[in-house]
Design a protein around this motif. Sequence first.
Motif, short mmCIF file in Angstrom:
data_model
loop_
_atom_site.label_atom_id
_atom_site.label_comp_id
_atom_site.label_asym_id
_atom_site.label_seq_id
_atom_site.Cartn_x
_atom_site.Cartn_y
_atom_site.Cartn_z
N GLU A 31 0.83 -1.20 0.00
CA GLU A 31 0.00 0.00 0.00
C GLU A 31 0.87 1.26 0.00
O GLU A 31 1.90 1.31 0.66
N ILE A 32 0.40 2.26 -0.75
CA ILE A 32 1.06 3.56 -0.76
C ILE A 32 0.03 4.61 -0.35
O ILE A 32 -1.02 4.75 -1.00
N ILE A 33 0.32 5.30 0.73
CA ILE A 33 -0.58 6.34 1.21
C ILE A 33 -0.23 7.65 0.54
O ILE A 33 0.94 8.07 0.50
N VAL A 34 -1.25 8.31 -0.04
CA VAL A 34 -1.07 9.61 -0.70
C VAL A 34 -1.92 10.63 0.04
O VAL A 34 -3.15 10.51 0.09
N ASP A 35 -1.26 11.62 0.64
CA ASP A 35 -2.01 12.61 1.39
C ASP A 35 -1.20 13.90 1.51
O ASP A 35 -0.07 13.99 1.02
N GLY A 36 -1.82 14.92 2.13
CA GLY A 36 -1.08 16.14 2.45
C GLY A 36 -1.12 17.24 1.42
O GLY A 36 -0.34 18.19 1.51
N PHE A 37 -2.00 17.15 0.39
CA PHE A 37 -2.12 18.25 -0.57
C PHE A 37 -3.52 18.26 -1.19
O PHE A 37 -4.30 17.31 -0.99
N GLU A 38 -3.83 19.32 -1.89
CA GLU A 38 -5.16 19.49 -2.47
C GLU A 38 -5.11 19.47 -3.99
O GLU A 38 -4.08 19.80 -4.58
N ASP A 39 -6.25 19.10 -4.61
CA ASP A 39 -6.31 19.18 -6.07
C ASP A 39 -6.70 20.60 -6.48
O ASP A 39 -6.82 21.49 -5.62
N GLU A 40 -6.91 20.81 -7.77
CA GLU A 40 -7.16 22.17 -8.26
C GLU A 40 -8.57 22.68 -7.93
O GLU A 40 -8.87 23.85 -8.14
N ASP A 41 -9.44 21.76 -7.45
CA ASP A 41 -10.77 22.18 -6.99
C ASP A 41 -10.81 22.41 -5.49
O ASP A 41 -11.88 22.68 -4.94
N GLY A 42 -9.65 22.27 -4.83
CA GLY A 42 -9.58 22.46 -3.39
C GLY A 42 -9.92 21.23 -2.58
O GLY A 42 -10.03 21.30 -1.35
N ASN A 43 -10.06 20.08 -3.24
CA ASN A 43 -10.36 18.84 -2.51
C ASN A 43 -9.10 18.25 -1.91
O ASN A 43 -8.05 18.18 -2.58
N GLU A 44 -9.18 17.83 -0.65
CA GLU A 44 -8.04 17.23 0.04
C GLU A 44 -7.74 15.86 -0.54
O GLU A 44 -8.63 15.00 -0.63
N GLU A 98 -5.43 5.68 -0.38
CA GLU A 98 -4.54 4.54 -0.20
C GLU A 98 -4.52 3.75 -1.51
O GLU A 98 -5.55 3.26 -1.94
N ILE A 99 -3.35 3.68 -2.14
CA ILE A 99 -3.23 3.00 -3.42
C ILE A 99 -2.56 1.64 -3.21
O ILE A 99 -1.48 1.56 -2.61
N VAL A 100 -3.21 0.60 -3.70
CA VAL A 100 -2.67 -0.76 -3.56
C VAL A 100 -1.94 -1.13 -4.86
O VAL A 100 -2.50 -1.01 -5.95
N ILE A 101 -0.69 -1.55 -4.71
CA ILE A 101 0.13 -2.00 -5.83
C ILE A 101 0.35 -3.50 -5.68
O ILE A 101 0.82 -3.95 -4.63
N THR A 102 0.02 -4.26 -6.70
CA THR A 102 0.22 -5.71 -6.62
C THR A 102 1.59 -6.09 -7.20
O THR A 102 2.16 -5.34 -8.02
N ARG A 103 2.08 -7.25 -6.80
CA ARG A 103 3.37 -7.70 -7.33
C ARG A 103 3.30 -7.90 -8.83
O ARG A 103 4.25 -7.58 -9.55
#
Length: 829
Positions: A268-281, A285-290
């Motif tokens: 799992e890769i957690i992506v957080d801490g910034f906003e998109d261009e519409d102001g959405n936080e 959690e992105i799951v990467i498989t082998r």
Amino acid sequence: MENTINYGIDLGTTNSAIAKFIKGEVIIFSNPQDYGRNTLPSVVSYKKDKITVGNKAKEFLEKDPKSVVGVFKRKMGTSESFKIKSINESKTPIELSAQVLKELKTFVNTGDNLDAVVITIPASFDTIQSNATKEAGIQAGFKQVVLLQEPIAASLAYANMKKEREMQEGQWLVYDLGGGTFDVALIKIKDGEMKVLDHEGNNFLGGADFDNMIVEKLVIPKICEKFNFSNLEDDMKSASGKLNAKYYVLLRRAEEAKITLSSKTSAEIIVDGFEDEDGNEVDMEIVITRSEFNELIRPNIDGTIKMIKQILTRNSLKPIDLQFTLMVGGSTYIPYVRSHVEEVLQIPANCEIDPTTAVAIGAAYYSATKPKEIEKTGTKAKTSISIKTSYNKASKEKDELFSARITGSTDSLSYRITRQDGGFDSGIKKLTERISEDLPLVDGAFNFFSLVVYDSQNNIIETDIEPIGINSGFGISGQPIPEDICLEVDDYDNPGKTRLQLVFQKNTILPSKKTLSYPLNKTIIKGSEDEVIRVNILEGSHLALPEANKGIGFMQITGKNLSRDVSKGSDIEITITISESRDLTISAYLNMADQEFKQTFNPKERHIPVNELKEQVEDLSGKLEFEIQEATDKEDFETAGALSKLKKEMETVSEETESLTNDDVTDKRYQLEDKKRKIAQEIDSATKNKRIQQVKAHYFEIKEECEKMLDENGNDHERKTFNDIVAQESVFFSTNSPLKIQEKSDELHSVLSRIRWRTPDFLTDIFQWCKNNQTRMNDQNQAKSLVDAGNFAIESQNWDRLSEINSGLLNLLPRGAEKEATTRIGFGL
């Protein structure tokens, strides 16, 4: 002081390590700041009041990523630097590497003064990258730095681990996939000595690329599926991008996920801490498989296998001829790398050595065979007896001859040599001015001997002899150069252009030295600044265009450097020496002036501005289009087809280059420059038949003219030279090498030129042409004087004098005009 270096360092892209050879064995030092770990992350963090290296530095990535730098080895040898926000300064890859090396010194708890070291480099590191690595060692405080290629180090670690009784003669591959570079080397053991037969590599392929691909190909697209970004990748990868800090955070998390996937089927890769261009936080959690990860890196691993197949083809080998593939480098922990390489090659993947420490261990073994060459400071204690020794420091013989020359009075003195393990004792013998002894060696071990001098009462006499150490384990026959080293010379077939003359061929064992001789193509007047002799050394395939290769050494000689005039046709001898650690020395000797010019090159940076790279790529695209069109017009569809296959790759490089921002923070420009150079070489290869036809036609044209001139004005020596060349035609034509055929044309051209320049008709024609172009000459008074003298020389039939006058007149013309009058001869100007 120990007389051998004994310390080896693996200066890695992502992790580094240090080891020492002690009494026949190697110890690897533990990281004092990270208990139980033998490696140091190659990451440097800056604060106003301190510098931190290693894991502690990595911890600052999320807090202050613009003050933390890693993966800088990838930019070693470039002009790139890293802007450090916290100190408002820029640091070069050399300076950052020096910080890592200094930190590694703190691992050493033996109390040694570390003044000499062996540092490893990828086998595919070019001369500039190698010199930059040496400079980092010097900046770290080492007075002597010896470089060792990483596949050789890994092989030494493996061979010395297995020892002779377990090693068989034969061949294997070293597959070294690290954090930022890849090397594959073909190794052979015979008679207890290892030799590198061939190698391939990519300085921009490793675990760091896999981390980048996870972010670029998997993470960023999945973010964009849920959130609104117009150009998220640029916002992250550009130094001025508003999300540049998050790029480094995601890289670290991608690396953690990659490591997890070596033992688990998903991460799992957690992506957080910034906003998109519409102001959405953004918080996901992105799951990467082998399987996703394997598919992502598959083209890269296939690329490494392609390099292996190139090596096998060049050496007329099949996979079955190899014993195994030795897996080295942290990225070989990836299960897919091991399994895919083994599956495709159908030979075992050997994972017996620790891939993360093997290179440092091998470097330490190698360091025990390298003498210290540091000037000793201070006053050395005087001794009544001085001993100068001579012996091989690595030997597979049962006995090694040891000899010594004694300075000082030897009256009533004796000596004794013993082996440290007690297995040999020479007994007490009379000391003379010269002594010799066959020292028996223990196989597969480092043998240490001591020589003691006694007086008549068997009291020990102090001498300056240092410990005698001989390695009877596996040694290496030398380090090969990764690419051809060439000299740029004139291309007679294309006046005004140059070609490459091979000096040292790829895989030549270092150190090496070669001398080449050329006739000058013009007179150089003492004191003049306009006419220059240029000596340009390039690194890369000798079959490529000069511009497709990398410059490593350039020397020029003007008339201001000369003690007297040197005439056209007089010889210049170029001697090129390259050391084991890749220092390049050029010596140019002008016979007529009896002057030698010498220069040593160790360039540490290669400049690749983005704008210049874009221009080079655009020019190469144009050349490719021209060659495709020309081949199509001539209905040479085979060549057109081969070139067309490159077109898509060229378009991709063009697109990627155009998308680069001028302040791009990645090493993309260097990867693209490398790809551009390889495409240029493939264009040359695809058009080889055309060039062969051209050089053959040129050869027969020169041959016919030379034969005619020989019948009319040749001497016996010139006829013999001509006949010797013609007798070799079947040999050099069968090579299908444009270079070999061109060399023979050059030799015939040299014969033809010598005859022409003493032929009245030719000399008169040249003089008449010069008279017709007198108004273009840069010194009208001198030109008029020479023309008057030339008219008199023709009247008196003084052809030697007319030859000198012609040279003087030609030198008054602009360089372009001179080429109109006569074919350029010999060494390029």
